[in-house]
Design an enzyme around this catalytic site. Structure first.
Site, PDB file in Angstrom:
ATOM      1  CE  LYS A   1     -22.231 -13.639  -4.261  1.00  0.00           C
ATOM      2  NZ  LYS A   1     -22.127 -15.039  -3.814  1.00  0.00           N
TER       3      LYS A   1
ATOM      4  NE  ARG B   1     -24.354 -10.993  19.305  1.00  0.00           N
ATOM      5  CZ  ARG B   1     -24.986 -10.630  18.184  1.00  0.00           C
ATOM      6  NH1 ARG B   1     -24.467 -10.879  17.002  1.00  0.00           N
ATOM      7  NH2 ARG B   1     -26.149 -10.021  18.223  1.00  0.00           N
TER       8      ARG B   1
ATOM      9  CB  ALA C   1     -18.987  -0.739  14.788  1.00  0.00           C
TER      10      ALA C   1
ATOM     11  CG  ASP D   1     -25.502 -14.768  -2.851  1.00  0.00           C
ATOM     12  OD1 ASP D   1     -25.226 -13.778  -2.159  1.00  0.00           O
ATOM     13  OD2 ASP D   1     -24.628 -15.492  -3.379  1.00  0.00           O
TER      14      ASP D   1
ATOM     15  CB  ALA E   1      -0.921  -0.005   1.222  1.00  0.00           C
TER      16      ALA E   1
ATOM     17  CD  GLU F   1     -12.466  -7.652  -6.761  1.00  0.00           C
ATOM     18  OE1 GLU F   1     -11.946  -6.800  -7.493  1.00  0.00           O
ATOM     19  OE2 GLU F   1     -13.145  -8.601  -7.197  1.00  0.00           O
TER      20      GLU F   1
ATOM     21  CD  GLU G   1     -25.595 -14.322   1.426  1.00  0.00           C
ATOM     22  OE1 GLU G   1     -25.899 -13.191   1.811  1.00  0.00           O
ATOM     23  OE2 GLU G   1     -24.428 -14.656   1.210  1.00  0.00           O
TER      24      GLU G   1
ATOM     25  N   GLY H   1     -16.410 -13.958  -3.828  1.00  0.00           N
ATOM     26  CA  GLY H   1     -15.485 -14.063  -2.692  1.00  0.00           C
ATOM     27  C   GLY H   1     -14.091 -13.570  -2.997  1.00  0.00           C
TER      28      GLY H   1
END
Ligand code: HSE
Length: 434
Positions: free
Chosen positions: A203, A46, A43, A199, A33, A127, A188, A132
Protein backbone atom coordinates in the site's frame (compact mmCIF):
# COMPACT_ATOMS: atom_id res chain seq x y z
CA UNK A 1 -31.10 5.84 -18.39
CA UNK A 2 -28.10 4.17 -20.06
CA UNK A 3 -26.59 1.23 -18.33
CA UNK A 4 -22.99 0.32 -17.56
CA UNK A 5 -22.39 -3.42 -17.44
CA UNK A 6 -20.16 -4.88 -14.80
CA UNK A 7 -18.58 -8.33 -14.56
CA UNK A 8 -17.69 -9.22 -10.97
CA UNK A 9 -14.80 -11.67 -10.55
CA UNK A 10 -14.52 -13.12 -7.07
CA UNK A 11 -17.24 -13.59 -4.47
CA UNK A 12 -15.22 -13.65 -1.25
CA UNK A 13 -15.47 -11.06 1.54
CA UNK A 14 -15.12 -7.99 -0.70
CA UNK A 15 -16.91 -9.49 -3.74
CA UNK A 16 -20.02 -10.37 -1.75
CA UNK A 17 -19.89 -6.99 0.02
CA UNK A 18 -19.75 -5.24 -3.36
CA UNK A 19 -22.70 -7.24 -4.70
CA UNK A 20 -24.76 -6.55 -1.59
CA UNK A 21 -24.07 -2.80 -1.44
CA UNK A 22 -24.82 -2.41 -5.15
CA UNK A 23 -28.17 -4.17 -4.66
CA UNK A 24 -29.09 -2.31 -1.49
CA UNK A 25 -28.03 1.19 -2.58
CA UNK A 26 -28.60 0.85 -6.33
CA UNK A 27 -30.94 3.84 -6.45
CA UNK A 28 -28.51 6.37 -4.93
CA UNK A 29 -25.53 4.89 -6.73
CA UNK A 30 -27.28 5.13 -10.10
CA UNK A 31 -28.43 8.67 -9.33
CA UNK A 32 -24.83 9.65 -8.67
CA UNK A 33 -23.41 7.81 -11.66
CA UNK A 34 -26.02 9.15 -14.08
CA UNK A 35 -26.58 5.65 -15.45
CA UNK A 36 -27.74 2.25 -14.27
CA UNK A 37 -24.91 0.07 -12.98
CA UNK A 38 -25.76 -3.56 -13.61
CA UNK A 39 -23.83 -6.64 -12.61
CA UNK A 40 -24.39 -8.84 -15.65
CA UNK A 41 -22.05 -11.70 -14.76
CA UNK A 42 -20.34 -13.07 -11.66
CA UNK A 43 -17.35 -15.40 -11.72
CA UNK A 44 -16.98 -17.56 -8.66
CA UNK A 45 -16.01 -21.15 -8.06
CA UNK A 46 -18.42 -21.53 -5.17
CA UNK A 47 -21.49 -19.68 -3.85
CA UNK A 48 -21.12 -17.36 -0.89
CA UNK A 49 -23.98 -17.59 1.62
CA UNK A 50 -23.30 -13.92 2.51
CA UNK A 51 -25.02 -12.83 -0.70
CA UNK A 52 -28.04 -13.84 -2.73
CA UNK A 53 -27.19 -13.59 -6.43
CA UNK A 54 -30.80 -14.08 -7.55
CA UNK A 55 -30.80 -14.75 -11.27
CA UNK A 56 -27.42 -13.09 -12.00
CA UNK A 57 -25.53 -15.40 -14.39
CA UNK A 58 -22.58 -17.14 -12.72
CA UNK A 59 -19.54 -18.74 -14.34
CA UNK A 60 -16.67 -20.66 -12.80
CA UNK A 61 -14.27 -19.19 -15.36
CA UNK A 62 -13.03 -15.64 -14.66
CA UNK A 63 -11.64 -15.37 -18.21
CA UNK A 64 -15.18 -15.74 -19.55
CA UNK A 65 -15.89 -12.35 -17.94
CA UNK A 66 -12.77 -10.80 -19.51
CA UNK A 67 -13.99 -11.94 -22.92
CA UNK A 68 -17.71 -11.27 -22.47
CA UNK A 69 -18.46 -8.70 -25.20
CA UNK A 70 -21.24 -7.14 -23.08
CA UNK A 71 -19.03 -6.34 -20.06
CA UNK A 72 -17.80 -2.70 -19.85
CA UNK A 73 -16.03 -2.90 -16.47
CA UNK A 74 -14.35 -5.97 -15.01
CA UNK A 75 -14.11 -5.87 -11.22
CA UNK A 76 -11.21 -8.05 -10.07
CA UNK A 77 -11.66 -9.27 -6.50
CA UNK A 78 -10.03 -12.68 -6.72
CA UNK A 79 -6.75 -11.56 -5.06
CA UNK A 80 -3.32 -13.09 -5.56
CA UNK A 81 -0.99 -12.01 -8.30
CA UNK A 82 -0.72 -14.82 -10.81
CA UNK A 83 -4.20 -15.42 -12.20
CA UNK A 84 -5.27 -11.88 -11.30
CA UNK A 85 -2.47 -10.41 -13.45
CA UNK A 86 -3.34 -12.62 -16.42
CA UNK A 87 -7.03 -11.84 -15.97
CA UNK A 88 -6.53 -8.07 -15.88
CA UNK A 89 -4.16 -8.06 -18.85
CA UNK A 90 -6.61 -10.25 -20.80
CA UNK A 91 -9.55 -8.01 -19.93
CA UNK A 92 -7.57 -4.89 -20.94
CA UNK A 93 -6.69 -6.60 -24.21
CA UNK A 94 -10.44 -7.08 -24.70
CA UNK A 95 -11.06 -3.36 -24.10
CA UNK A 96 -12.51 -3.60 -20.57
CA UNK A 97 -11.99 -0.98 -17.89
CA UNK A 98 -10.80 -2.48 -14.63
CA UNK A 99 -11.62 -1.95 -10.96
CA UNK A 100 -9.44 -3.84 -8.51
CA UNK A 101 -8.80 -3.99 -4.76
CA UNK A 102 -5.57 -5.89 -5.37
CA UNK A 103 -2.73 -3.93 -3.73
CA UNK A 104 -0.13 -6.66 -4.23
CA UNK A 105 -0.86 -6.72 -7.95
CA UNK A 106 -0.79 -2.93 -8.36
CA UNK A 107 2.35 -2.57 -6.21
CA UNK A 108 4.24 -5.31 -8.04
CA UNK A 109 2.84 -5.18 -11.58
CA UNK A 110 1.11 -1.79 -11.72
CA UNK A 111 3.67 -0.26 -14.11
CA UNK A 112 3.06 -3.05 -16.63
CA UNK A 113 -0.72 -2.96 -16.16
CA UNK A 114 -0.96 0.84 -16.55
CA UNK A 115 1.14 0.69 -19.73
CA UNK A 116 -1.14 -2.00 -21.15
CA UNK A 117 -4.21 0.07 -20.20
CA UNK A 118 -2.76 3.19 -21.78
CA UNK A 119 -2.09 1.32 -25.01
CA UNK A 120 -5.74 0.19 -25.14
CA UNK A 121 -7.23 3.51 -23.93
CA UNK A 122 -8.85 1.97 -20.85
CA UNK A 123 -8.63 2.85 -17.16
CA UNK A 124 -7.56 0.77 -14.17
CA UNK A 125 -9.08 2.02 -10.91
CA UNK A 126 -7.71 0.82 -7.56
CA UNK A 127 -9.16 2.96 -4.73
CA UNK A 128 -9.93 -0.13 -2.63
CA UNK A 129 -6.31 -1.28 -2.75
CA UNK A 130 -5.20 1.14 -0.01
CA UNK A 131 -6.79 1.75 3.38
CA UNK A 132 -10.09 -0.04 2.68
CA UNK A 133 -12.96 2.43 2.74
CA UNK A 134 -10.92 5.65 3.05
CA UNK A 135 -10.93 7.54 -0.28
CA UNK A 136 -7.20 8.23 0.08
CA UNK A 137 -6.26 7.63 -3.54
CA UNK A 138 -8.84 10.10 -4.77
CA UNK A 139 -7.70 12.61 -2.14
CA UNK A 140 -4.06 12.32 -3.15
CA UNK A 141 -4.55 12.11 -6.88
CA UNK A 142 -7.12 14.89 -7.15
CA UNK A 143 -7.77 16.71 -3.88
CA UNK A 144 -4.09 17.43 -3.18
CA UNK A 145 -3.07 18.08 -6.80
CA UNK A 146 -1.87 21.61 -5.93
CA UNK A 147 0.71 20.41 -3.44
CA UNK A 148 4.27 19.21 -3.35
CA UNK A 149 3.84 16.30 -0.95
CA UNK A 150 6.61 16.39 1.66
CA UNK A 151 5.84 13.19 3.52
CA UNK A 152 3.09 10.79 4.44
CA UNK A 153 2.75 8.33 7.29
CA UNK A 154 -0.02 5.79 7.57
CA UNK A 155 -1.49 3.03 9.65
CA UNK A 156 -2.40 1.05 6.56
CA UNK A 157 -2.86 -2.50 7.79
CA UNK A 158 -6.05 -3.03 9.77
CA UNK A 159 -5.10 -6.52 10.97
CA UNK A 160 -1.80 -5.35 12.45
CA UNK A 161 -3.42 -2.36 14.13
CA UNK A 162 -6.22 -4.56 15.48
CA UNK A 163 -3.66 -6.98 16.92
CA UNK A 164 -1.53 -4.24 18.52
CA UNK A 165 -4.62 -2.60 20.03
CA UNK A 166 -6.05 -5.81 21.49
CA UNK A 167 -2.68 -6.84 22.91
CA UNK A 168 -2.17 -3.41 24.50
CA UNK A 169 -5.70 -2.92 25.89
CA UNK A 170 -6.78 -6.45 26.75
CA UNK A 171 -3.46 -8.25 27.17
CA UNK A 172 -4.62 -10.82 24.58
CA UNK A 173 -2.13 -13.20 22.99
CA UNK A 174 -0.89 -12.37 19.49
CA UNK A 175 -2.08 -15.66 17.93
CA UNK A 176 -5.52 -15.41 19.50
CA UNK A 177 -6.15 -11.91 18.07
CA UNK A 178 -4.83 -12.97 14.67
CA UNK A 179 -7.39 -15.80 14.50
CA UNK A 180 -10.16 -13.30 15.25
CA UNK A 181 -8.88 -10.96 12.50
CA UNK A 182 -9.01 -13.89 10.06
CA UNK A 183 -12.55 -14.79 11.11
CA UNK A 184 -13.66 -11.19 10.59
CA UNK A 185 -12.22 -11.20 7.06
CA UNK A 186 -9.54 -8.56 7.78
CA UNK A 187 -6.43 -10.69 7.35
CA UNK A 188 -4.72 -11.63 4.10
CA UNK A 189 -4.87 -15.24 2.84
CA UNK A 190 -1.30 -15.48 4.16
CA UNK A 191 -1.46 -13.50 7.42
CA UNK A 192 2.33 -13.10 7.52
CA UNK A 193 1.69 -10.42 4.88
CA UNK A 194 -0.15 -8.47 7.59
CA UNK A 195 2.15 -9.02 10.55
CA UNK A 196 5.46 -8.79 8.66
CA UNK A 197 4.51 -5.53 6.94
CA UNK A 198 4.33 -6.82 3.35
CA UNK A 199 0.70 -5.77 2.94
CA UNK A 200 1.54 -2.30 4.30
CA UNK A 201 4.55 -2.12 1.97
CA UNK A 202 2.29 -2.86 -1.01
CA UNK A 203 0.00 0.00 0.00
CA UNK A 204 2.85 2.37 0.83
CA UNK A 205 4.37 1.96 -2.64
CA UNK A 206 1.07 2.96 -4.22
CA UNK A 207 0.71 6.01 -1.98
CA UNK A 208 4.34 7.05 -2.59
CA UNK A 209 3.90 6.91 -6.36
CA UNK A 210 0.82 9.12 -6.09
CA UNK A 211 2.63 11.49 -3.72
CA UNK A 212 5.91 11.90 -5.56
CA UNK A 213 5.15 10.97 -9.17
CA UNK A 214 7.53 8.00 -9.24
CA UNK A 215 7.02 4.56 -10.77
CA UNK A 216 5.89 1.77 -8.43
CA UNK A 217 9.00 0.23 -6.80
CA UNK A 218 7.86 -2.39 -4.30
CA UNK A 219 11.27 -4.09 -4.14
CA UNK A 220 12.83 -0.94 -2.66
CA UNK A 221 10.66 -0.69 0.47
CA UNK A 222 12.40 -1.35 3.79
CA UNK A 223 10.02 -3.61 5.75
CA UNK A 224 10.00 -4.67 9.39
CA UNK A 225 6.96 -6.41 10.97
CA UNK A 226 5.32 -6.45 14.40
CA UNK A 227 5.85 -10.11 15.23
CA UNK A 228 9.02 -9.36 17.24
CA UNK A 229 7.49 -6.55 19.30
CA UNK A 230 7.81 -7.05 23.03
CA UNK A 231 5.02 -5.88 25.34
CA UNK A 232 7.69 -4.36 27.62
CA UNK A 233 8.58 -1.89 24.88
CA UNK A 234 4.92 -0.97 24.44
CA UNK A 235 4.79 -0.17 28.18
CA UNK A 236 8.09 1.78 28.26
CA UNK A 237 6.99 3.77 25.20
CA UNK A 238 3.81 4.72 27.06
CA UNK A 239 5.86 5.89 30.06
CA UNK A 240 7.80 8.16 27.71
CA UNK A 241 4.58 9.62 26.26
CA UNK A 242 4.59 7.58 23.05
CA UNK A 243 2.46 4.94 21.39
CA UNK A 244 3.94 2.21 19.18
CA UNK A 245 2.21 1.98 15.80
CA UNK A 246 3.13 0.00 12.70
CA UNK A 247 3.61 2.81 10.18
CA UNK A 248 4.27 3.05 6.49
CA UNK A 249 6.34 6.18 5.87
CA UNK A 250 7.27 7.86 2.59
CA UNK A 251 9.31 11.04 2.71
CA UNK A 252 11.19 13.20 0.27
CA UNK A 253 14.54 13.76 1.95
CA UNK A 254 18.28 14.20 1.29
CA UNK A 255 17.84 14.13 -2.46
CA UNK A 256 15.83 10.91 -2.49
CA UNK A 257 12.68 9.17 -1.32
CA UNK A 258 12.42 7.15 1.88
CA UNK A 259 10.08 4.17 1.68
CA UNK A 260 9.79 2.24 4.92
CA UNK A 261 7.40 0.16 7.02
CA UNK A 262 8.30 -0.53 10.62
CA UNK A 263 7.03 -0.28 14.21
CA UNK A 264 7.39 3.38 15.20
CA UNK A 265 7.12 5.35 18.42
CA UNK A 266 4.90 8.37 17.87
CA UNK A 267 3.91 11.02 20.43
CA UNK A 268 0.68 10.00 22.12
CA UNK A 269 -0.76 13.48 21.63
CA UNK A 270 -0.87 13.08 17.81
CA UNK A 271 -4.34 12.18 16.48
CA UNK A 272 -2.90 9.28 14.50
CA UNK A 273 -1.46 7.75 17.69
CA UNK A 274 -5.07 7.24 18.82
CA UNK A 275 -6.21 5.29 15.77
CA UNK A 276 -7.06 1.88 17.14
CA UNK A 277 -8.53 -1.46 16.13
CA UNK A 278 -9.04 -2.19 12.44
CA UNK A 279 -9.19 1.52 11.66
CA UNK A 280 -6.61 2.99 9.29
CA UNK A 281 -5.34 6.55 9.02
CA UNK A 282 -3.04 8.32 6.62
CA UNK A 283 -1.37 11.60 7.51
CA UNK A 284 -0.25 13.54 4.43
CA UNK A 285 1.83 16.70 4.60
CA UNK A 286 1.54 18.97 1.56
CA UNK A 287 3.48 22.22 1.22
CA UNK A 288 0.35 24.28 0.56
CA UNK A 289 -2.30 22.58 2.65
CA UNK A 290 -0.10 21.51 5.59
CA UNK A 291 -0.89 18.27 7.44
CA UNK A 292 -4.12 16.46 6.51
CA UNK A 293 -5.42 13.28 8.11
CA UNK A 294 -7.68 10.66 6.52
CA UNK A 295 -9.31 8.13 8.84
CA UNK A 296 -11.65 5.17 8.41
CA UNK A 297 -12.02 1.40 8.33
CA UNK A 298 -9.09 -0.23 6.58
CA UNK A 299 -10.61 -3.64 5.89
CA UNK A 300 -13.87 -5.59 5.91
CA UNK A 301 -16.57 -6.43 3.37
CA UNK A 302 -18.66 -3.30 3.04
CA UNK A 303 -16.00 -0.64 3.82
CA UNK A 304 -13.88 -2.07 1.00
CA UNK A 305 -16.97 -2.45 -1.22
CA UNK A 306 -17.60 1.26 -0.67
CA UNK A 307 -14.25 2.04 -2.36
CA UNK A 308 -14.80 -0.53 -5.14
CA UNK A 309 -18.18 0.98 -6.00
CA UNK A 310 -16.80 4.53 -5.89
CA UNK A 311 -14.38 3.45 -8.63
CA UNK A 312 -17.22 1.91 -10.67
CA UNK A 313 -19.17 5.18 -10.38
CA UNK A 314 -16.09 7.20 -11.39
CA UNK A 315 -15.59 5.00 -14.40
CA UNK A 316 -19.25 5.09 -15.34
CA UNK A 317 -19.08 8.89 -15.32
CA UNK A 318 -15.97 9.07 -17.49
CA UNK A 319 -16.56 6.23 -19.94
CA UNK A 320 -17.36 8.73 -22.63
CA UNK A 321 -14.28 10.94 -22.00
CA UNK A 322 -11.17 10.61 -24.21
CA UNK A 323 -8.46 8.58 -22.44
CA UNK A 324 -6.14 11.62 -22.25
CA UNK A 325 -8.82 13.61 -20.46
CA UNK A 326 -9.24 11.08 -17.66
CA UNK A 327 -7.38 11.32 -14.34
CA UNK A 328 -3.99 9.56 -14.88
CA UNK A 329 -3.44 6.31 -12.98
CA UNK A 330 -0.72 7.67 -10.68
CA UNK A 331 -1.99 11.26 -10.66
CA UNK A 332 0.93 12.49 -12.82
CA UNK A 333 0.92 12.21 -16.61
CA UNK A 334 2.83 8.97 -17.39
CA UNK A 335 5.62 10.77 -19.29
CA UNK A 336 6.13 13.10 -16.28
CA UNK A 337 7.08 10.38 -13.78
CA UNK A 338 10.42 11.15 -12.11
CA UNK A 339 13.41 8.84 -11.63
CA UNK A 340 14.43 10.29 -8.25
CA UNK A 341 16.23 7.59 -6.24
CA UNK A 342 14.71 5.63 -3.37
CA UNK A 343 17.08 5.81 -0.37
CA UNK A 344 18.41 2.74 1.41
CA UNK A 345 17.47 2.43 5.09
CA UNK A 346 21.12 3.31 6.06
CA UNK A 347 20.61 6.76 4.53
CA UNK A 348 17.39 7.45 6.43
CA UNK A 349 17.41 9.81 9.41
CA UNK A 350 15.08 9.27 12.37
CA UNK A 351 15.15 9.36 16.14
CA UNK A 352 15.41 6.03 18.00
CA UNK A 353 14.14 4.20 21.05
CA UNK A 354 16.80 1.82 22.34
CA UNK A 355 16.31 -0.83 25.03
CA UNK A 356 19.65 -2.08 26.28
CA UNK A 357 20.06 -4.89 28.76
CA UNK A 358 22.95 -3.67 30.91
CA UNK A 359 24.83 -5.03 33.93
CA UNK A 360 23.88 -3.26 37.11
CA UNK A 361 27.41 -1.94 37.85
CA UNK A 362 28.84 1.59 38.09
CA UNK A 363 29.97 3.30 34.88
CA UNK A 364 27.82 1.35 32.38
CA UNK A 365 25.60 4.28 31.49
CA UNK A 366 28.56 6.61 30.97
CA UNK A 367 30.24 4.13 28.57
CA UNK A 368 27.03 3.90 26.53
CA UNK A 369 26.47 7.64 26.42
CA UNK A 370 30.12 8.14 25.42
CA UNK A 371 29.68 5.83 22.41
CA UNK A 372 26.57 7.75 21.37
CA UNK A 373 28.26 11.09 21.88
CA UNK A 374 31.33 9.96 19.83
CA UNK A 375 28.87 9.17 17.03
CA UNK A 376 27.34 12.65 17.45
CA UNK A 377 24.02 11.12 18.47
CA UNK A 378 22.42 13.15 21.20
CA UNK A 379 20.17 11.72 23.89
CA UNK A 380 16.64 13.02 24.49
CA UNK A 381 15.60 10.87 27.46
CA UNK A 382 16.81 7.97 29.59
CA UNK A 383 14.92 5.59 31.86
CA UNK A 384 16.83 3.18 34.02
CA UNK A 385 14.82 0.59 35.87
CA UNK A 386 15.95 -0.85 39.19
CA UNK A 387 17.19 -4.43 39.06
CA UNK A 388 14.72 -7.03 40.30
CA UNK A 389 15.90 -8.88 43.42
CA UNK A 390 18.71 -11.25 42.51
CA UNK A 391 18.98 -9.88 38.93
CA UNK A 392 22.36 -8.66 37.66
CA UNK A 393 20.95 -6.96 34.57
CA UNK A 394 18.61 -3.98 34.19
CA UNK A 395 16.73 -2.56 31.21
CA UNK A 396 18.07 0.82 30.12
CA UNK A 397 15.81 2.80 27.81
CA UNK A 398 17.29 5.61 25.73
CA UNK A 399 15.50 7.97 23.37
CA UNK A 400 17.92 9.58 20.92
CA UNK A 401 17.67 12.66 18.78
CA UNK A 402 17.53 12.21 15.00
CA UNK A 403 20.53 10.44 13.49
CA UNK A 404 21.36 8.79 10.20
CA UNK A 405 20.68 5.04 10.51
CA UNK A 406 24.19 4.02 9.42
CA UNK A 407 25.74 5.98 12.32
CA UNK A 408 23.21 4.53 14.75
CA UNK A 409 23.99 0.99 13.49
CA UNK A 410 27.69 1.53 14.16
CA UNK A 411 27.04 2.89 17.66
CA UNK A 412 24.63 0.04 18.48
CA UNK A 413 27.27 -2.49 17.37
CA UNK A 414 29.82 -0.92 19.71
CA UNK A 415 27.37 -0.87 22.64
CA UNK A 416 26.51 -4.50 22.01
CA UNK A 417 30.18 -5.42 22.21
CA UNK A 418 30.61 -3.86 25.68
CA UNK A 419 31.22 -6.59 28.28
CA UNK A 420 28.60 -4.88 30.43
CA UNK A 421 25.71 -5.30 27.99
CA UNK A 422 23.85 -8.47 27.20
CA UNK A 423 22.03 -9.75 24.10
CA UNK A 424 20.65 -7.73 21.24
CA UNK A 425 19.63 -4.12 21.68
CA UNK A 426 15.97 -3.49 20.88
CA UNK A 427 15.71 -0.56 18.49
CA UNK A 428 12.46 1.10 17.36
CA UNK A 429 12.41 4.17 15.15
CA UNK A 430 10.69 7.31 16.48
CA UNK A 431 8.82 9.92 14.39
CA UNK A 432 7.47 13.16 15.82
CA UNK A 433 5.10 13.61 12.81
CA UNK A 434 5.02 17.32 13.58
N1 HSE B 1 -5.29 -7.47 5.29
C1 HSE B 1 -5.58 -6.12 5.02
C2 HSE B 1 -5.62 -5.35 6.33
C3 HSE B 1 -6.92 -6.03 4.33
O1 HSE B 1 -5.70 -5.96 7.39
O2 HSE B 1 -5.54 -4.13 6.31
C4 HSE B 1 -7.17 -4.71 3.70
O3 HSE B 1 -6.23 -4.41 2.73
Amino acid sequence: MNSVKVGLCGLGTVGSGTFNVLQRNGDVINARAGCRIEIIQVASRRPNPACNLGDTPVTGDVFAVARNPDVDILVELIGGITVARELILDAIEHGKHIVTANKALIAEYGNEIFNAAKAKGVTVAFEASVAGGIPIIKAMREGLAANRIQWLAGIINGTGNFILTEMRDKGRAFEDVLVEAQQRGYAEADPTFDVEGIDAAHKLVILASLAFGIPLQFEKVFTEGISQLDTRDVAYAQQLGYQIKHLGIARRNNGGIELRVHPTLIPRKRLIANVDGVMNAVLVKGDAVGPTLYYGPGAGAEPTASAVIADIVDLARTLTADPEHRVPHLGFQPEQLSDIQVLSIEQVETAYYLRITARDVPGVLSKITQILSDAEISIEAVIQKEADDGEDYVPLIILTDRAVEKKLDEAVDKIQQLPTTEGNIVRIRVESLS
